[in-house]
Every structure is written in structure tokens, then in C-alpha cells.
Design a protein around this motif. Structure first.
Motif, PDB file in Angstrom:
ATOM      1  N   ALA A  49       0.831  -1.205   0.000  1.00  0.00           N
ATOM      2  CA  ALA A  49       0.000   0.000   0.000  1.00  0.00           C
ATOM      3  C   ALA A  49       0.864   1.252   0.000  1.00  0.00           C
ATOM      4  N   THR A  50       0.255   2.354  -0.389  1.00  0.00           N
ATOM      5  CA  THR A  50       0.903   3.650  -0.194  1.00  0.00           C
ATOM      6  C   THR A  50       0.720   4.065   1.267  1.00  0.00           C
ATOM      7  N   LEU A  51       1.649   4.860   1.753  1.00  0.00           N
ATOM      8  CA  LEU A  51       1.591   5.275   3.153  1.00  0.00           C
ATOM      9  C   LEU A  51       0.302   6.023   3.457  1.00  0.00           C
ATOM     10  N   ASP A  52      -0.206   6.797   2.498  1.00  0.00           N
ATOM     11  CA  ASP A  52      -1.408   7.573   2.788  1.00  0.00           C
ATOM     12  C   ASP A  52      -2.593   6.672   3.116  1.00  0.00           C
ATOM     13  N   GLN A  53      -2.648   5.482   2.534  1.00  0.00           N
ATOM     14  CA  GLN A  53      -3.737   4.564   2.850  1.00  0.00           C
ATOM     15  C   GLN A  53      -3.661   4.118   4.313  1.00  0.00           C
ATOM     16  N   LEU A  82      -2.265   5.915   6.677  1.00  0.00           N
ATOM     17  CA  LEU A  82      -2.554   7.099   7.494  1.00  0.00           C
ATOM     18  C   LEU A  82      -4.057   7.392   7.574  1.00  0.00           C
ATOM     19  N   LEU A  83      -4.813   7.045   6.531  1.00  0.00           N
ATOM     20  CA  LEU A  83      -6.254   7.262   6.575  1.00  0.00           C
ATOM     21  C   LEU A  83      -6.890   6.539   7.754  1.00  0.00           C
ATOM     22  N   ALA A  84      -6.297   5.422   8.157  1.00  0.00           N
ATOM     23  CA  ALA A  84      -6.809   4.693   9.321  1.00  0.00           C
ATOM     24  C   ALA A  84      -6.674   5.519  10.584  1.00  0.00           C
ATOM     25  N   HIS A  85      -5.665   6.357  10.638  1.00  0.00           N
ATOM     26  CA  HIS A  85      -5.412   7.159  11.841  1.00  0.00           C
ATOM     27  C   HIS A  85      -6.043   8.541  11.751  1.00  0.00           C
ATOM     28  N   LEU A  86      -6.619   8.850  10.588  1.00  0.00           N
ATOM     29  CA  LEU A  86      -7.330  10.114  10.411  1.00  0.00           C
ATOM     30  C   LEU A  86      -8.839   9.892  10.350  1.00  0.00           C
ATOM     31  N   ARG A 122      -9.030  -1.008   9.491  1.00  0.00           N
ATOM     32  CA  ARG A 122      -7.637  -0.817   9.078  1.00  0.00           C
ATOM     33  C   ARG A 122      -6.707  -0.832  10.289  1.00  0.00           C
ATOM     34  N   ARG A 123      -7.087  -0.115  11.345  1.00  0.00           N
ATOM     35  CA  ARG A 123      -6.217  -0.051  12.519  1.00  0.00           C
ATOM     36  C   ARG A 123      -6.193  -1.383  13.268  1.00  0.00           C
ATOM     37  N   PHE A 124      -7.336  -2.022  13.368  1.00  0.00           N
ATOM     38  CA  PHE A 124      -7.410  -3.311  14.055  1.00  0.00           C
ATOM     39  C   PHE A 124      -6.495  -4.341  13.385  1.00  0.00           C
ATOM     40  N   ALA A 129     -10.430  10.212  -1.575  1.00  0.00           N
ATOM     41  CA  ALA A 129      -9.806  11.307  -2.322  1.00  0.00           C
ATOM     42  C   ALA A 129      -9.944  12.624  -1.570  1.00  0.00           C
ATOM     43  N   GLU A 130     -11.135  12.875  -1.013  1.00  0.00           N
ATOM     44  CA  GLU A 130     -11.339  14.103  -0.245  1.00  0.00           C
ATOM     45  C   GLU A 130     -10.503  14.099   1.031  1.00  0.00           C
ATOM     46  N   MET A 131     -10.395  12.929   1.667  1.00  0.00           N
ATOM     47  CA  MET A 131      -9.565  12.810   2.865  1.00  0.00           C
ATOM     48  C   MET A 131      -8.112  13.144   2.549  1.00  0.00           C
ATOM     49  N   LEU A 132      -7.624  12.612   1.425  1.00  0.00           N
ATOM     50  CA  LEU A 132      -6.243  12.870   1.045  1.00  0.00           C
ATOM     51  C   LEU A 132      -6.001  14.356   0.845  1.00  0.00           C
ATOM     52  N   GLN A 133      -6.930  15.019   0.142  1.00  0.00           N
ATOM     53  CA  GLN A 133      -6.744  16.440  -0.143  1.00  0.00           C
ATOM     54  C   GLN A 133      -6.803  17.282   1.121  1.00  0.00           C
TER      55      GLN A 133
END
Length: 553
Positions: free
Chosen positions: A153-157, A159-163, A171-173, A454-458
Motif C-alpha cells: 500500500a501507499t503510506l497515505d492509505q 494514514l487514513l486509518a489514523h485520520l 484498518r487499525r485493528f 480522495a477528499e480525505m487525502l486532499q
């Protein structure tokens, strides 16, 4: 609730057992693959000393530093060994796609998942090309939430678990007990590193490895609360003593010294040319094609539609003598290639090291010529890299021996990175990333942000100033509409090209939202050979908006 969600997705995908969520005998599969590969090459496989040390490293976490082409990936996988789950994180979609294909050969097609912004397309395309039964959306979702035995995965994927993005609980589990590998850790901007530091500080996986060929001590010091500085495994000295490149710093720029590029190609060398901007790369390619009429010519940058980028990645993988390959920074962490000569405009030392990693990659030949033009082009000057960092890099390059060792480059990169890390810009961006993640988690508690990925990333992940948006050039609209009519909307990704979000304001009249496609369409010219053109370059060449391919004379 998380367990119920996973059970529901498995059942909906026709998966009858949870056994498929766990990696079985990962270490044995890795060993078997490496032995088989060596036997096919007529030799016996032998682990390097640093790979053995990685396998014995602290299970809870360690640092790995080894030059490109020496087996860093194999060392990381040996460390992961028989973990129940492995999550392999990389900076770009291209590097993730390449690693996904690579790990499928080791662990099996069904064991390896893929997670990034275009992963659903890649998985469906792979199933189609391999004449496999297309997997349901629920099964593809297992990749997205790291439920596969191995997920790339890319790191941003991650990080989305933590955001608190969609499915953050799952994802975090699933990543808590996984062996999480953060490769190419040097490649991230300070804002992204701030997000990462805060996520790891608040909830560190049970097992974590951080690795890079140019791992700076200064970065390790910043993350020492996560993994202690004394937990580093480093490639043995002979591997750092390789002299793979013969470096020459010349005045001028690529644009001004194009004849020198052609001179190497005429001598039968495969030449990699790396420009600092897309516009400069397009200009060079067009001049080499029209003025020099060089026949063995390729162009690669981030402003091609996805379909064309894939084709070009394949076309440049195995260059023939006399090839000239013009590219941008996308080659630094994207392509697994090895050319004979590198010609590049000046860039920070860490970027130059990555570019040189695409020339004489394995180091089994005499040092390859590397020509660095210290002035840079007028197109790129002051737009891409910090002038102070460039000045420091230029000074370091002048003091390097003509044929530096990999250790010389590591030391040079350390000097530049430490200076960069001390800058107010780096520290402010790192602090902003850290504070943003902490604020999101504190404000939301157990709630989810109801935004698309996509919106989360931006909004939260992508570094400010580097935002991009996917658009479809006007000439592909009819093809995209036909795909929708055929029920293949998922293939619309093939026609998308990323553009800087600033373009939506600078060229407002060139973008329009098409309701039938539910996406932005641009009237900026697109050419199969050049990619999408900026308004300034199109005006300079007298090229207007076009619904068909341009013709280069």
C-alpha cells in the motif's frame, strides 16, 4: 463491530474461512522463491550478512540501511518471516504496483492485496488479463483494509486509518498485530512525516521496520522515540564501497547542452535524461524528435493519462543501445531500470542519489558516466527546489571524488538532509502534520469522517501546495462514455491525468465538469507522445485545444 464487518465482507465475497486472512509459512515461501530464482540463473542462493542480521533483528522494530540493488527488500521480508500479516508501505502508486507484482510471485496471487487510490482498477484489470473470475467488491475491500495476508500500500492509505477515514476501525485493528514495513522512508515530505510520527506515537504496530538506501541519521533521530537508534542493521562495508558512477559537474543545463546527450547515444549508450519539470522534459523530447530526429526516444512524466503511463513503463524497462529516455523526478522512486548513462540538471543530493540508482543499478560494470548540469534551465529555476538546498548540494558535489562510493553518497545526503531538517520550513511542515493528526483524533473520538478517500487525502494527508486533481482530456470523452454504456465505468481511470490544483484557477476556462462522467474534463491539448501540455507551452508552440492527437512534424 469490526469483527462483524470482516465476517460480513468475507461471507459476501464467498469466502468460507478466516484462514485466508493470515500468512502461513511466509519465511519458507520466501526461501523457496529465492532458491528457485537462483537455480534458474545457474547459481546457488546465499544470504548476505546484513540480510541474516535483519532476520535476527528485534521483532518489535528496527532500522535498515542498504544500497540499492543489494537485497534490501529480501532483508525486510526475512525480518517479517512468519508474521500473521505483513503490510508493506511505499511512497508512490508505481512503486506499490511493482512490489505487488513482485510479492505475488513469492506468496501467491491470492495472498497479496493492493491498496492505493487506483487499486480497485488494478485488481480488476489483473483479473481480466489473467482470465480469472472477477472478485466482488467485498473481496477487493479486504485489500483496502489490510485484511490480506500481505498487503502492499501507499503510506497515505495507512494514514487514513489514523485520520478516521472510511473503515478506519478495520484498518487499525488489522495493522496492530501486523509486521509493518515502511520502505523508502527518506522519500516523504515533512508534513507527511509529521502525520506518520503522530500516528506511530499514538498507536505503534507490534512490529515495525523503517528502511531506505539513503536513510539519514537526522531522520532516525527524529523518530528515535518510535524505534531506538541502536536498533539499526546496515549493509556490510564492501557493499558501501562500490563505485557505480563517474560524476562530472558541468556548467549549463540540459536544454542548453542537448548535443552532449546525443553524443552518448551515438556511441551506443542507453541514456537516462532526468529534467526537473514536466515542461522541460516535454521541450527536450520535442527538440530531440524534431530537430535531431533521434529514432530511439522515450518520454515519461506524471502528466500522461494512466493508460499511457503503464505502456511507457513497459517500453523503457529494457533499453536497447542508443536509447534516450527523457523523464522527470517520477523515475526516482518509481521504475526498476538500469541505464548506461545519467544526464541531469542539478537537484538536491538525495534526489540525485535516487536518479543514479537507475544507472548501473547492480554495480556489476565499470562506473557509469553521470553528468550533472549545475545551472539548471530557466523553466525550472526557483520553481522546484529550495535555492539554499541546491547551493549546498552543488558545494558538496564539487568536493566529492570523481568516482564516489555509495558511502560517500550516504554521507553527502546526510549533510544536506540535516541542513534541510533544521530549516524553519521543514520544522513547520512537520509540526503541522503532527498537530493535524492529533487534532483529528481528539476531535472525533470514535466517529468517522464521512468523506471519500480522495477528499480525505486532499484535506488531511497531501502536503499543502502539492495537491493535484484527476481530469480527463477532452479527446478521450467519447471513449469514456462508451465504457460507461458498456458497464465498465471502473476503466475510466485509464483516461485520467493528474494536474496541479492551481491549474483549475490559472486556466479556469479550460476545465469543465461533465455530469455524465462525474469528473472534470480539460480542453488543454493532449498528445500521445508529449502528454498533457500546459497553456504556456502550448501557446509557445502554437498548439491550441484539440479533440484529436497532435501531429509532430
Amino acid at each position: 463491530m469490526t469483527t462483524l464487518h470482516l465476517a460480513d465482507w468475507l461471507a459476501s465475497g464467498g469466502v468460507a474461512s478466516v484462514e485466508g486472512l493470515y500468512l502461513k509459512a511466509g519465511g519458507a515461501k520466501l526461501e523457496r522463491f529465492l532458491n528457485h530464482r537462483s537455480e534458474s540463473e545457474g547459481k546457488a542462493f546465499v544470504w548476505r550478512a546484513f540480510q541474516v542480521a535483519a532476520g535476527r533483528a528485534e521483532a518489535s522494530g528496527f532500522w535498515l540501511r542498504a544500497p540499492t540493488g543489494t537485497g534490501k527488500t529480501e532483508a525486510l521480508l526475512r525480518w517479517a518471516g512468519d508474521a500473521n500479516r505483513v503490510i508493506y508501505l511505499l511512497p508512490t502508486q508505481a512503486t506499490v504496483n511493482a512490489m505487488w507484482r513482485r510479492l505475488r510471485h513469492i506468496y501467491g496471487d491470492d495472498a497479496v492485496g493492493l491498496a492505493h487510490g487506483r487499486a480497485s482498477y488494478m485488481l480488476r484489470k489483473s483479473a481480466f488479463e489473467e482470465t480469472l473470475d472477477d472478485r466482488s467488491e467485498n473481496v477487493r475491500l479486504l485489500s483496502r483494509v489490510f485484511a490480506r495476508p500481505v498487503t502492499v500500500a501507499t503510506l497515505d492509505q495507512w494514514l487514513l486509518a489514523h485520520l478516521h477515514g472510511r473503515h478506519w476501525e478495520e484498518r487499525r485493528f488489522l495493522s496492530r498485530e501486523a509486521a509493518v514495513i515502511l520502505d523508502e522512508i527518506h522519500a516523504y515530505e515533512p508534513y507527511m512525516l509529521g502525520l506518520l510520527w503522530a500516528a506511530l506515537e499514538r498507536e505503534r504496530p507490534r512490529r515495525i521496520a523503517l528502511a531506505s538506501a539513503t536513510l539519514p541519521e537526522a531522520l532516525m533521530e527524529r523518530f528515535q522515540e518510535i524505534v531506538s537508534l541502536d536498533r539499526i542493521v546496515e549493509a556490510e562495508p564492501p557493499l558501501w564501497n562500490r563505485r557505480r558512477h563517474r560524476v562530472e559537474l558541468r556548467p549549463g543545463s540540459l536544454v542548453e547542452r542537448m548535443d552532449e546527450i546525443v553524443e552518448f547515444a551515438r556511441a551506443g549508450q542507453a541514456v537516462l535524461v532526468v529534467a526537473n519539470t514536466v515542461e522541460e522534459a516535454q521541450w527536450l523530447y520535442r527538440a530531440l524528435k524534431e530537430e535531431v530526429r533521434w529514432p530511439k526516444l522515450h518520454l515519461y512524466h506524471g502528466r500522461f493519462i494512466f493508460r499511457d503511463r503503464e505502456r511507457r513503463e513497459q517500453a523503457v524497462a529494457h533499453p536497447v543501445p542508443g536509447t534516450i529516455f527523457v523523464a522527470t523526478q517520477v523515475v526516482e522512486v518509481s521504475l526498476d531500470i538500469s541505464y548506461d548513462v545519467l544526464m541531469t540538471d542539478l537537484a538536491p543530493v538525495d534526489a540525485l542519489v535516487q536518479r543514479m540508482g537507475r544507472v548501473n543499478r547492480s554495480g556489476n560494470r565499470a562506473p557509469a558516466p553521470v553528468v550533472i548540469y549545475e545551472d539548471g534551465s530557466a523553466i525550472a529555476r526557483g520553481r522546484v527546489y529550495d535555492e539554499e538546498v541546491l547551493a549546498l548540494s552543488r558545494s558538496i558535489l564539487k568536493n566529492l571524488p570523481p568516482e564516489p562510493t555509495d558511502r560517500d553518497w550516504l554521507d553527502a545526503n546526510e549533510e544536506v538532509y540535516r541542513a534541510y531538517l533544521r530549516s524553519h520550513a521543514w520544522q513547520d511542515a512537520f509540526r503541522e502534520g503532527r498537530e493535524n493528526l492529533e487534532w483529528v483524533q481528539t476531535a472525533l473520538g470514535t466517529f468517522t469522517i464521512d468523506l471519500s478517500d480522495a477528499e480525505m487525502l486532499q484535506r488531511f494527508v497531501t502536503r499543502r501546495g502539492s495537491l493535484s486533481v484527476d481530469v480527463i482530456p477532452l479527446r478521450f470523452v467519447d471513449e469514456a462514455l462508451r465504457l460507461i454504456e458498456q458497464g465498465d465505468r471502473w476503466r475510466m481511470v485509464e483516461f485520467q491525468v493528474p494536474v496541479r490544483i492551481q491549474w483549475l484557477h490559472a486556466y479556469r476556462e479550460a476545465f469543465e465538469h461533465y455530469a455524465s462522467l462525474d469528473t472534470l474534463v480539460t480542453q488543454l491539448p493532449y498528445d500521445d507522445e508529449l502528454g498533457l501540455l500546459s497553456r504556456s507551452l502550448a501557446d509557445e508552440w502554437g498548439i491550441g485545444a484539440s479533440s484529436g492527437p497532435l501531429i509532430l512534424s
